[in-house]
Design a protein around this motif. Structure first.
Motif, mmCIF file in Angstrom:
data_model
loop_
_atom_site.group_PDB
_atom_site.id
_atom_site.type_symbol
_atom_site.label_atom_id
_atom_site.label_comp_id
_atom_site.label_asym_id
_atom_site.label_seq_id
_atom_site.Cartn_x
_atom_site.Cartn_y
_atom_site.Cartn_z
ATOM 1 N N UNK A 87 -15.682 27.725 -47.938
ATOM 2 C CA UNK A 87 -15.312 28.751 -47.002
ATOM 3 C C UNK A 87 -14.709 28.397 -45.815
ATOM 4 N N UNK A 88 -14.094 29.319 -45.212
ATOM 5 C CA UNK A 88 -13.505 28.881 -43.660
ATOM 6 C C UNK A 88 -12.618 27.733 -43.765
ATOM 7 N N UNK A 89 -11.948 27.473 -44.686
ATOM 8 C CA UNK A 89 -11.145 26.211 -44.655
ATOM 9 C C UNK A 89 -9.744 26.544 -43.799
ATOM 10 N N UNK A 90 -9.141 25.568 -43.108
ATOM 11 C CA UNK A 90 -7.986 26.002 -42.134
ATOM 12 C C UNK A 90 -6.909 26.629 -43.144
ATOM 13 N N UNK A 97 -5.145 27.641 -55.043
ATOM 14 C CA UNK A 97 -6.656 27.976 -55.742
ATOM 15 C C UNK A 97 -7.619 27.956 -54.615
ATOM 16 N N UNK A 98 -7.277 27.267 -53.341
ATOM 17 C CA UNK A 98 -8.035 27.209 -52.255
ATOM 18 C C UNK A 98 -7.988 28.181 -51.508
ATOM 19 N N UNK A 294 -12.482 17.708 -47.448
ATOM 20 C CA UNK A 294 -12.934 18.599 -48.560
ATOM 21 C C UNK A 294 -12.673 19.991 -48.441
ATOM 22 N N UNK A 295 -12.234 20.484 -49.819
ATOM 23 C CA UNK A 295 -11.878 21.843 -49.770
ATOM 24 C C UNK A 295 -12.680 22.488 -51.034
ATOM 25 N N UNK A 296 -13.525 21.865 -51.654
ATOM 26 C CA UNK A 296 -14.226 22.362 -52.581
ATOM 27 C C UNK A 296 -15.391 21.334 -53.207
#
Length: 357
Positions: A87-90, A97-98, A294-296
């Motif tokens: 959650x809350x990725x830039x 997918x992200x 990190x994205x996942x």
């Protein structure tokens, strides 16, 4: 001793897939917006590679009546997992997918790099192929556009060991020219390609859950370019009791018998094109210029890993992908045809259904 016997396993069985553009002549055109520069004769080189590897798979089938993968032959196990987008990725990373935080079911195949099912004590590349299920959007392969999978293929090295097509031609001639010729190539490339090769060969892996893995080749991240990596979560502990010739599979099974594992799945954006080439997979994209973020999170629960046909019927390719994550670079372009054709042949010879979820 023959040249084949003196070469590390990665060269003996895998160099066809890592140098894939032998004899290519580079087109005199400007790079694409993604940094790709396609050789003029790449289609011819690709067709030759498909033919050569088809012959390899067919000859193996004729010998024992079962068609196997031409590389990454020995599976340590296929495992069920959860691939959770954070959650809350830039905004720059929340692409494809992200873009939406959610959990996906995924299957992971851990393997060696060789085309032989060899002793795990032998130096070799190690692979981690992740198949994420239930991914919406049109896929890139023409005959699988409605498939619901996104694959991420990685090995335990951030780079390959061949710079480009011209260097591969020199390498191939050296490897077929006799022992002195092979030794001359290794000595002449001592401080770059040979160093990369020996580093891959020298990495000791006892449990596949304990290693970091990298894509080595780039892909798109929306309108950007990325490389990706899976790294064991901080503080992880690993089962390492087995030291048999199948210790990687044994220790994978041992760890998952009563516990689990996790990986941080990370992406690295191409911040400096001048030092982060698309067409040269021997050049590492330095983390000091663009760190992995990190994205996942990949979570693997307690289970019995799949073995045998249940694991081997699966096909993995970087081209099981949505357009936002299209593979980039010459090696990935050639893999598109090679992986597809060999998957079709392998399943046909074995009488297995070839169905992408």
């Amino acid at each position: 001793m023959s040249i084949q016997a003196t070469l590390p396993p990665l060269l003996r069985a895998g160099f066809l897939l890592t140098g894939l553009m032998a004899g290519a002549a580079w087109a005199a055109t400007a790079p694409s917006p993604d940094g790709e520069l396609i050789p003029a004769d790449e289609a011819t080189s690709t067709a030759a590679m498909v033919s050569a590897i088809r012959d390899m798979v067919q000859s193996g089938f004729d010998a024992d009546g079962h068609a196997v993968r031409d590389a990454h032959r020995k599976a340590h196990g296929c495992v069920q997992s959860t691939f959770t987008v954070l959650d809350k990725l830039p905004p720059a990373l929340a692409q494809g997918l992200f873009a939406t935080p959610r959990a996906y079911h995924a299957v992971i195949r851990f393997s060696n790099g060789s085309g032989q099912s060899q002793d795990d004590h032998k130096g070799d590349a190690r692979g981690m192929a992740v198949k994420v299920m239930g991914v919406a959007g049109q896929k890139l392969l023409d005959d699988e556009q409605s498939a619901g999978t996104q694959d991420f293929l990685m090995m335990n090295s951030p780079v390959f060991f061949i710079r480009n097509a011209g260097d591969y031609v020199v390498f191939q001639k050296a490897m077929t020219g006799g022992g002195l010729s092979a030794a001359g190539w290794l000595a002449g490339h001592l401080f770059h390609e040979t160093a990369v090769l020996l580093a891959i060969q020298g990495r000791k892996v006892v449990n596949p859950l304990a290693s970091q893995y990298w894509s080595t080749t780039p892909s798109k991240l929306g309108s950007q370019q990325m490389k990706f990596s899976a790294k064991p979560c901080a503080g992880s502990a690993f089962y390492t009791a087995s030291d048999t010739k199948d210790r990687l599979g044994d220790n994978l099974t041992g760890q998952l018998a009563s516990g689990g594992a996790c990986f941080d799945f990370m992406v690295q954006t191409r911040a400096k094109p001048a030092t982060m080439p698309i067409e040269d997979p021997t050049i590492e994209w330095k983390e000091k210029e663009s760190p992995f973020v990190p994205v996942a999170r990949i979570t693997i629960g307690a289970q019995v890993p799949e073995q045998g046909e249940a694991c081997e019927v699966r096909s993995f390719t970087p081209w099981h992908a949505i357009a936002e994550h299209r593979p980039l670079g010459g090696i990935s372009r050639v893999r598109k045809d090679v992986y597809l054709e060999i998957s079709k042949l392998r399943h046909q010879l074995n009488g297995q259904p070839r169905i992408e979820p």
